[in-house]
Design a protein around this motif. Structure first.
Motif, mmCIF file in Angstrom:
data_model
loop_
_atom_site.group_PDB
_atom_site.id
_atom_site.type_symbol
_atom_site.label_atom_id
_atom_site.label_comp_id
_atom_site.label_asym_id
_atom_site.label_seq_id
_atom_site.Cartn_x
_atom_site.Cartn_y
_atom_site.Cartn_z
ATOM 1 N N ILE A 31 28.684 -9.000 -19.148
ATOM 2 C CA ILE A 31 29.548 -7.702 -19.397
ATOM 3 C C ILE A 31 29.875 -7.220 -18.024
ATOM 4 C CG2 ILE A 31 29.348 -5.514 -20.653
ATOM 5 C CD1 ILE A 31 27.179 -6.590 -22.268
ATOM 6 N N ILE A 32 29.231 -7.254 -17.059
ATOM 7 C CA ILE A 32 29.449 -6.683 -15.914
ATOM 8 C C ILE A 32 29.216 -7.990 -14.881
ATOM 9 C CG2 ILE A 32 28.364 -5.318 -13.878
ATOM 10 C CD1 ILE A 32 27.324 -3.573 -15.859
ATOM 11 N N ASP A 33 30.104 -7.992 -13.920
ATOM 12 C CA ASP A 33 30.003 -8.986 -12.933
ATOM 13 C C ASP A 33 29.282 -8.925 -11.539
ATOM 14 O OD1 ASP A 33 32.014 -10.938 -14.597
ATOM 15 O OD2 ASP A 33 33.398 -9.308 -14.228
ATOM 16 N N GLU A 34 29.575 -7.744 -11.322
ATOM 17 C CA GLU A 34 29.076 -7.192 -10.051
ATOM 18 C C GLU A 34 28.358 -5.920 -9.964
ATOM 19 O OE1 GLU A 34 31.599 -7.611 -6.661
ATOM 20 O OE2 GLU A 34 32.366 -9.442 -7.277
ATOM 21 N N TRP A 35 27.203 -5.697 -9.498
ATOM 22 C CA TRP A 35 26.602 -4.304 -9.363
ATOM 23 C C TRP A 35 26.334 -3.978 -7.778
ATOM 24 C CZ3 TRP A 35 21.012 -2.780 -10.941
ATOM 25 C CH2 TRP A 35 21.017 -1.404 -10.884
ATOM 26 N N HIS A 36 27.026 -2.955 -7.227
ATOM 27 C CA HIS A 36 27.165 -2.616 -5.983
ATOM 28 C C HIS A 36 26.187 -1.337 -5.861
ATOM 29 C CE1 HIS A 36 31.305 -4.214 -5.182
ATOM 30 N NE2 HIS A 36 30.597 -5.400 -5.620
ATOM 31 N N ILE A 37 25.187 -1.448 -5.081
ATOM 32 C CA ILE A 37 24.010 -0.523 -4.612
ATOM 33 C C ILE A 37 24.372 0.276 -3.785
ATOM 34 C CG2 ILE A 37 21.742 0.136 -4.778
ATOM 35 C CD1 ILE A 37 22.337 -1.157 -7.601
ATOM 36 N N TRP A 38 25.018 1.547 -3.440
ATOM 37 C CA TRP A 38 25.068 2.017 -2.391
ATOM 38 C C TRP A 38 23.908 2.981 -2.014
ATOM 39 C CZ3 TRP A 38 29.006 2.335 1.266
ATOM 40 C CH2 TRP A 38 30.370 1.399 0.828
ATOM 41 N N ASP A 39 23.154 2.695 -0.807
ATOM 42 C CA ASP A 39 22.103 3.282 -0.476
ATOM 43 C C ASP A 39 22.216 4.514 0.188
ATOM 44 O OD1 ASP A 39 19.498 3.811 0.488
ATOM 45 O OD2 ASP A 39 19.080 1.888 1.283
ATOM 46 N N PHE A 40 22.301 5.655 -0.670
ATOM 47 C CA PHE A 40 22.179 6.912 0.095
ATOM 48 C C PHE A 40 20.724 7.694 -0.001
ATOM 49 C CE2 PHE A 40 26.976 6.348 -1.309
ATOM 50 C CZ PHE A 40 27.225 6.243 0.177
ATOM 51 N N THR A 41 19.869 6.729 -0.073
ATOM 52 C CA THR A 41 18.539 7.482 0.106
ATOM 53 C C THR A 41 18.146 8.256 1.002
ATOM 54 O OG1 THR A 41 17.688 5.564 1.128
ATOM 55 C CG2 THR A 41 17.512 5.391 -1.551
ATOM 56 N N ARG A 42 17.260 9.233 0.402
ATOM 57 C CA ARG A 42 16.940 10.544 1.276
ATOM 58 C C ARG A 42 15.315 10.269 1.820
ATOM 59 N NH1 ARG A 42 19.638 15.334 -2.211
ATOM 60 N NH2 ARG A 42 21.921 14.536 -2.031
ATOM 61 N N SER A 43 14.598 9.270 1.284
ATOM 62 C CA SER A 43 13.235 9.240 1.736
ATOM 63 C C SER A 43 13.120 7.763 2.146
ATOM 64 C CB SER A 43 12.304 9.573 0.667
ATOM 65 O OG SER A 43 12.260 8.810 -0.431
ATOM 66 N N ALA A 44 12.258 7.693 3.153
ATOM 67 C CA ALA A 44 11.717 6.134 3.476
ATOM 68 C C ALA A 44 11.121 5.495 2.258
ATOM 69 C CB ALA A 44 10.694 6.342 4.671
ATOM 70 N N ASP A 45 10.379 6.173 1.551
ATOM 71 C CA ASP A 45 9.830 5.200 0.374
ATOM 72 C C ASP A 45 10.974 4.943 -0.540
ATOM 73 O OD1 ASP A 45 7.518 5.834 1.391
ATOM 74 O OD2 ASP A 45 6.705 7.182 -0.134
ATOM 75 N N ASP A 46 11.910 5.713 -0.768
ATOM 76 C CA ASP A 46 12.991 5.268 -1.661
ATOM 77 C C ASP A 46 13.743 4.228 -1.083
ATOM 78 O OD1 ASP A 46 12.369 6.804 -3.986
ATOM 79 O OD2 ASP A 46 13.612 8.514 -3.189
ATOM 80 N N THR A 51 15.558 -1.721 -0.740
ATOM 81 C CA THR A 51 15.692 -3.032 0.034
ATOM 82 C C THR A 51 14.822 -3.823 -0.572
ATOM 83 O OG1 THR A 51 15.702 -1.539 2.305
ATOM 84 C CG2 THR A 51 15.361 -3.779 2.482
ATOM 85 N N ARG A 52 13.768 -3.697 -1.339
ATOM 86 C CA ARG A 52 12.869 -4.657 -1.920
ATOM 87 C C ARG A 52 13.634 -5.087 -2.963
ATOM 88 N NH1 ARG A 52 8.697 -1.091 -0.915
ATOM 89 N NH2 ARG A 52 8.665 -0.610 -3.265
ATOM 90 N N GLU A 53 14.029 -4.291 -3.787
ATOM 91 C CA GLU A 53 14.585 -4.482 -5.204
ATOM 92 C C GLU A 53 15.979 -5.166 -5.147
ATOM 93 O OE1 GLU A 53 13.789 -4.315 -9.418
ATOM 94 O OE2 GLU A 53 12.622 -3.697 -7.859
ATOM 95 N N PHE A 54 16.845 -4.758 -4.169
ATOM 96 C CA PHE A 54 18.076 -5.019 -4.325
ATOM 97 C C PHE A 54 18.489 -6.110 -3.074
ATOM 98 C CE2 PHE A 54 17.836 -1.113 -6.635
ATOM 99 C CZ PHE A 54 18.255 -1.623 -7.832
ATOM 100 N N GLY A 55 17.600 -6.566 -2.309
ATOM 101 C CA GLY A 55 17.903 -7.784 -1.309
ATOM 102 C C GLY A 55 18.780 -7.298 0.038
ATOM 103 N N PRO A 56 19.323 -8.293 0.523
ATOM 104 C CA PRO A 56 19.959 -8.044 1.947
ATOM 105 C C PRO A 56 21.174 -7.376 1.834
ATOM 106 C CG PRO A 56 19.526 -10.424 1.531
ATOM 107 C CD PRO A 56 19.335 -9.683 0.308
ATOM 108 N N ALA A 57 21.426 -6.706 2.796
ATOM 109 C CA ALA A 57 22.663 -5.632 2.699
ATOM 110 C C ALA A 57 24.007 -6.278 2.835
ATOM 111 C CB ALA A 57 22.470 -4.615 3.889
#
Length: 428
Positions: A31-46, A51-57
């Motif tokens: 249904i979806i071809d690509e998922w673009h995760i924009w990392d605008f996280t505000r904490s080191a843990d998030d 980074t672990r969940e969605f792989g290389p940048a």
């Protein structure tokens, strides 16, 4: 081809894990071809979780520190395709000397010189260079091309010396270094140069915006708008990281409606916990007055639901009690010319012509500013429901953990019915 690309501004782990399950199912179903995760996280843990969940940048803003990119050894070169105008930074950490670090700057000083230097490991996290030692320096005018991705190969010869080639030109060979045991490779841009790695082409791709910026989301819109020819035929979906329910069976219908109705600038899903949608849901009789009275937000913004944790919790509890039933709107499609929350919206790639947004309120720009200028309405589509966990004002003094657990149970009952038998009411 008209690819479907979902964009999500990430990300809070506790809010995003449910969404991740829905979207991975949508990817698996095509249904979806690509998922673009924009990392605008505000904490080191998030950031670490994303980074672990969605792989290389795939992409890094010019102020993003080093990111892991791969490995190099005598038997396997490090290869990448780097779109960057100048200041390509490559860091190598030897496997047998993990406290050492070498930094290669290719095309530095506005694409005129390259250097090799030693740096400390802690310098990978920032841009200051006061204790580094330059090992090698050479004029390399025009080594990086702005007109195409640059082919980058870092290899190790039989004696353990690293060799760097860019666009089939040898930049340097350094026999004074010993990488015979191999090493890990990190990479970044810098000094005004964004970096995009063309070989990171998985269906789920991570994009990292410049950190610590107020209202950083313009970076994503600018990225797509400046690549208009690449994305002009796509259908874009954009959703918040705290979408905790998604009617996956109706998602494709929403996409097909978006495709077939180009006169709308943006189209919104039918959102639970959205002031405009709640007003329309109640107008249609889909929400009982016992849940609360949901007024039309003034100008489409704010209102009592937007600012009240108690009202949001009651609305979520009602929806969960309905086990994900669509809270229908008065008509299948509602034309809308006021502001609305952009918790889950869709636009067409051709409209990227008008989406080089300045830093600021992207919601106002996408639902008021640009549509008003173009004389085009937006719309709300009744038959595709998502649930949005919370707005900022609702989170003051509110612990949403019980709701998150209940939505997780609903997700598992929808996606994994053979393994889960959740008791939704007991979880609320």
């Amino acid at each position: 081809m008209t690819p479907v690309i979902l964009v999500t501004f990430a990300g809070r782990q506790t809010r995003m894990e449910i969404l991740t399950q829905y979207i991975r199912r949508a990817l698996d179903q095509g249904i979806i071809d690509e998922w673009h995760i924009w990392d605008f996280t505000r904490s080191a843990d998030d950031h670490a979780w994303v980074t672990r969940e969605f792989g290389p940048a795939r992409y890094m803003g010019s102020k993003v520190p080093y990111q892991s990119a791969g490995t190099v050894s005598a038997s396997a070169s490090f290869r990448t395709s780097a779109r960057i105008r100048h200041d390509l930074h490559i860091a190598v950490i030897p496997n047998d000397r993990p406290h050492e670090c070498y930094e290669i700057v290719a095309g530095g000083w506005k694409n005129t010189h390259s250097v090799l230097r030693t740096i400390s490991r802690d310098q990978l996290a920032h841009f200051e260079r006061s204790t580094e030692q330059t090992v090698w320096s050479k004029p390399t005018p025009g080594i990086l091309s702005p007109g195409r991705p640059n082919d980058v190969i870092l290899s190790v010869d039989p004696a353990g010396a690293p060799i760097l080639r860019i666009n089939d030109v040898t930049i340097g060979t350094w026999p004074e270094l010993d990488l015979s045991a191999g090493g890990t490779v990190q990479i970044r841009g810098g000094w005004g140069a964004d970096l995009e790695l063309g070989d990171v082409d998985a269906r789920t791709r991570r994009y990292i915006g410049n950190p610590n910026e107020h209202l950083p989301y313009y970076q994503a819109y600018e990225y797509y708008a400046t690549r208009f020819d690449e994305f002009r035929d796509a259908v874009f979906l954009k959703c918040d990281d705290d979408i905790v329910y998604l009617d996956i069976d109706k998602l494709d219908g929403f996409i097909q409606f978006r495709r077939a109705n180009p006169h709308y600038f943006v189209v919104s899903a039918n959102v639970v916990n959205n002031g405009v949608c709640a007003y329309l849901q109640q107008e249609a009789g889909s929400i009982s007055s016992s849940v609360g009275d949901f007024e039309r937000p003034p100008g489409g913004f704010g209102g009592t639901l937007w600012e009240s944790a108690e009202r949001a919790a009651k609305l979520h509890a009602y929806f969960l009690g309905e086990h994900g039933r669509t809270l229908a709107l008065p008509q299948p499609v509602i034309d809308w010319t006021e502001r609305q929350s952009i918790n889950f919206i869709a636009w067409l790639g051709r409209d990227l012509l008008h989406m080089a947004l300045p830093q600021g309120d992207d919601e106002h720009a996408l639902t008021i500013g640009v549509p008003t200028f173009l004389g085009r309405p937006s719309a709300i589509y009744s038959d595709f429901t998502v649930s949005h966990l919370s707005f900022g004002p609702q989170e003051r003094g509110w612990d949403p953990t019980p709701l998150i657990k209940a939505y997780e149970a609903l997700m598992r009952s929808r996606l994994f019915p053979e393994t889960e038998k959740p008791a939704l009411r007991a979880a609320i």
